[in-house]
Design a protein around this motif. Structure first.
Motif, PDB file in Angstrom:
ATOM      1  N   SER A   1       0.825  -1.205   0.000  1.00 38.87           N
ATOM      2  CA  SER A   1       0.000   0.000   0.000  1.00 38.87           C
ATOM      3  C   SER A   1       0.859   1.255   0.000  1.00 38.87           C
ATOM      4  O   SER A   1       2.019   1.233   0.391  1.00 38.87           O
ATOM      5  N   GLY A   2       0.256   2.363  -0.454  1.00 36.53           N
ATOM      6  CA  GLY A   2       0.953   3.630  -0.434  1.00 36.53           C
ATOM      7  C   GLY A   2       0.980   4.285  -1.795  1.00 36.53           C
ATOM      8  O   GLY A   2       0.328   3.837  -2.732  1.00 36.53           O
ATOM      9  N   ASN A   3       1.728   5.373  -1.868  1.00 38.18           N
ATOM     10  CA  ASN A   3       1.837   6.148  -3.094  1.00 38.18           C
ATOM     11  C   ASN A   3       3.253   6.091  -3.641  1.00 38.18           C
ATOM     12  O   ASN A   3       4.221   5.957  -2.894  1.00 38.18           O
ATOM     13  N   LYS A   4       3.338   6.212  -4.965  1.00 39.52           N
ATOM     14  CA  LYS A   4       4.642   6.353  -5.611  1.00 39.52           C
ATOM     15  C   LYS A   4       4.499   7.371  -6.719  1.00 39.52           C
ATOM     16  O   LYS A   4       3.560   7.294  -7.515  1.00 39.52           O
ATOM     17  N   GLU A   5       5.429   8.323  -6.754  1.00 41.35           N
ATOM     18  CA  GLU A   5       5.354   9.394  -7.734  1.00 41.35           C
ATOM     19  C   GLU A   5       6.542   9.327  -8.675  1.00 41.35           C
ATOM     20  O   GLU A   5       7.676   9.052  -8.259  1.00 41.35           O
ATOM     21  N   ASP A   6       6.273   9.577  -9.966  1.00 34.07           N
ATOM     22  CA  ASP A   6       7.350   9.621 -10.954  1.00 34.07           C
ATOM     23  C   ASP A   6       6.966  10.669 -11.981  1.00 34.07           C
ATOM     24  O   ASP A   6       6.148  10.415 -12.869  1.00 34.07           O
ATOM     25  N   GLY A   7       7.514  11.860 -11.809  1.00 34.63           N
ATOM     26  CA  GLY A   7       7.174  12.946 -12.723  1.00 34.63           C
ATOM     27  C   GLY A   7       5.707  13.303 -12.631  1.00 34.63           C
ATOM     28  O   GLY A   7       5.203  13.595 -11.543  1.00 34.63           O
TER      29      GLY A   7
ATOM     30  N   PHE B   1       3.250  11.313 -13.049  1.00 35.22           N
ATOM     31  CA  PHE B   1       2.483  10.111 -12.734  1.00 35.22           C
ATOM     32  C   PHE B   1       2.574   9.769 -11.251  1.00 35.22           C
ATOM     33  O   PHE B   1       3.649   9.816 -10.665  1.00 35.22           O
ATOM     34  N   THR B   2       1.424   9.408 -10.666  1.00 43.76           N
ATOM     35  CA  THR B   2       1.375   8.938  -9.284  1.00 43.76           C
ATOM     36  C   THR B   2       0.555   7.667  -9.236  1.00 43.76           C
ATOM     37  O   THR B   2      -0.582   7.634  -9.727  1.00 43.76           O
ATOM     38  N   ALA B   3       1.135   6.623  -8.672  1.00 38.89           N
ATOM     39  CA  ALA B   3       0.416   5.368  -8.467  1.00 38.89           C
ATOM     40  C   ALA B   3       0.038   5.277  -6.996  1.00 38.89           C
ATOM     41  O   ALA B   3       0.828   5.606  -6.116  1.00 38.89           O
ATOM     42  N   GLN B   4      -1.180   4.831  -6.753  1.00 43.52           N
ATOM     43  CA  GLN B   4      -1.699   4.752  -5.390  1.00 43.52           C
ATOM     44  C   GLN B   4      -2.307   3.374  -5.182  1.00 43.52           C
ATOM     45  O   GLN B   4      -3.072   2.889  -6.015  1.00 43.52           O
TER      46      GLN B   4
ATOM     47  N   PHE C   1      -2.719   8.363 -11.339  1.00 41.12           N
ATOM     48  CA  PHE C   1      -3.069   9.746 -11.617  1.00 41.12           C
ATOM     49  C   PHE C   1      -2.044  10.335 -12.584  1.00 41.12           C
ATOM     50  O   PHE C   1      -0.839  10.122 -12.430  1.00 41.12           O
ATOM     51  N   ILE C   2      -2.546  11.068 -13.552  1.00 42.45           N
ATOM     52  CA  ILE C   2      -1.683  11.761 -14.499  1.00 42.45           C
ATOM     53  C   ILE C   2      -1.980  13.246 -14.380  1.00 42.45           C
ATOM     54  O   ILE C   2      -3.111  13.688 -14.602  1.00 42.45           O
ATOM     55  N   ARG C   3      -0.957  14.009 -14.002  1.00 47.43           N
ATOM     56  CA  ARG C   3      -1.117  15.470 -13.894  1.00 47.43           C
ATOM     57  C   ARG C   3      -0.712  16.126 -15.206  1.00 47.43           C
ATOM     58  O   ARG C   3       0.131  15.602 -15.939  1.00 47.43           O
ATOM     59  N   ASP C   4      -1.309  17.286 -15.473  1.00 45.58           N
ATOM     60  CA  ASP C   4      -0.952  18.051 -16.674  1.00 45.58           C
ATOM     61  C   ASP C   4      -0.895  17.125 -17.892  1.00 45.58           C
ATOM     62  O   ASP C   4       0.133  17.015 -18.574  1.00 45.58           O
ATOM     63  N   SER C   5      -1.984  16.442 -18.157  1.00 43.70           N
ATOM     64  CA  SER C   5      -1.998  15.444 -19.229  1.00 43.70           C
ATOM     65  C   SER C   5      -1.666  16.070 -20.586  1.00 43.70           C
ATOM     66  O   SER C   5      -2.010  17.234 -20.865  1.00 43.70           O
ATOM     67  N   GLN C   6      -0.988  15.291 -21.393  1.00 43.55           N
ATOM     68  CA  GLN C   6      -0.520  15.718 -22.705  1.00 43.55           C
ATOM     69  C   GLN C   6      -1.124  14.811 -23.789  1.00 43.55           C
ATOM     70  O   GLN C   6      -1.442  13.651 -23.520  1.00 43.55           O
ATOM     71  N   PRO C   7      -1.222  15.310 -25.017  1.00 44.96           N
ATOM     72  CA  PRO C   7      -1.708  14.435 -26.104  1.00 44.96           C
ATOM     73  C   PRO C   7      -0.891  13.157 -26.245  1.00 44.96           C
ATOM     74  O   PRO C   7      -1.425  12.110 -26.621  1.00 44.96           O
ATOM     75  N   SER C   8       0.393  13.223 -25.892  1.00 51.80           N
ATOM     76  CA  SER C   8       1.249  12.031 -25.970  1.00 51.80           C
ATOM     77  C   SER C   8       0.894  10.985 -24.918  1.00 51.80           C
ATOM     78  O   SER C   8       1.383   9.848 -24.979  1.00 51.80           O
ATOM     79  N   ASP C   9       0.045  11.343 -23.954  1.00 46.79           N
ATOM     80  CA  ASP C   9      -0.435  10.370 -22.960  1.00 46.79           C
ATOM     81  C   ASP C   9      -1.585   9.538 -23.510  1.00 46.79           C
ATOM     82  O   ASP C   9      -2.043   8.600 -22.847  1.00 46.79           O
TER      83      ASP C   9
END
Lengths: 111, 113
Positions: free
Chosen positions: A53-59, A61-64, A75-83
């Protein structure tokens, strides 16, 4: 009940939006949780890898992981067309060589 | 670095013909190797996995077989293809440790006519 449930979407968002992708699972023995991104006509690419359990962040992207609820999120922040791609969740028991894949959520980020 | 190669990228075969898809891994020793099929709307289906040379586990009874003649080589075969064998075939590998993630090749799109 299926081992892993994932809303297939499709999900369409404007560029810059925060995206939430989710999976539920039934097997309480799952300990390792992976998210893959798959572009059209390509193999899945490992995006995030977490343990327990818990969170992991990479740029952006955050996995929970919430093991008590058997619920995993990306979670994807500031989503881009390349996503724009299909996102697959894949939990694993570890000890077993096998992953169990969700069916994937198709995401489109519109410019 | 670890890489996986899978070929061909696209294949069109007549019903009843044989099949051989090959996958090789570089940059790691004694990997676990996997073959998956991905059909539209059905997700990834594990077909075979191997934890060592000559050790093959079959997940789904079907018209296909797998072999691992070398440590980093995995082959998917069929003696006679069926229309239902059409699909996107993916090879993957993982390290031998506990809970290791899998890494995929770019797949072979197989069409049976």
């Amino acid at each position: 009940q299926k081992e892993v449930e994932q809303d297939p979407g499709p999900l369409s968002v404007p560029e810059g939006a925060i995206v939430s992708l989710n999976c539920t699972y039934s097997n309480s023995a799952f300990q390792y949780f992976m998210w893959y991104r798959q572009y059209s006509r390509k193999g899945p690419e490992l995006l995030m890898y977490t343990y327990s359990s818990g969170n992991k962040e990479d740029g952006r992207f955050t996995a929970q992981v919430d093991k008590s609820s058997k619920y995993i999120s990306l979670f994807i922040r500031d989503s881009q067309p390349s996503d724009s791609a299909t996102y697959l969740c894949a939990p694993s028991q570890g000890g077993s060589e096998k992953l169990v894949f969700g069916k994937g959520t198709k995401l489109t980020v519109n410019p | 670095s670890q890489t996986i190669h899978q070929w061909p990228a696209t294949l069109v075969q007549p019903v009843g013909s044989p099949l051989s898809l090959e996958c090789t891994v570089e940059g790691t020793s004694n990997p676990n190797l996997y073959w998956y099929r991905q059909a539209a709307g059905r997700g990834l289906q594990l077909l075979f996995y191997s934890v060592g040379i000559g050790q093959i586990s079959s997940e789904v009874p079907q018209n296909l077989s797998a072999s691992r003649p070398q440590d980093r080589q995995f082959i998917l075969s069929s003696k006679k293809l069926l229309l239902s064998d059409s699909g996107f075939y993916l090879c993957a590998f993982s390290g031998g440790g506990r809970g290791q993630p899998q890494h995929f090749g770019d797949g072979t799109r197989l069409s049976i006519l």
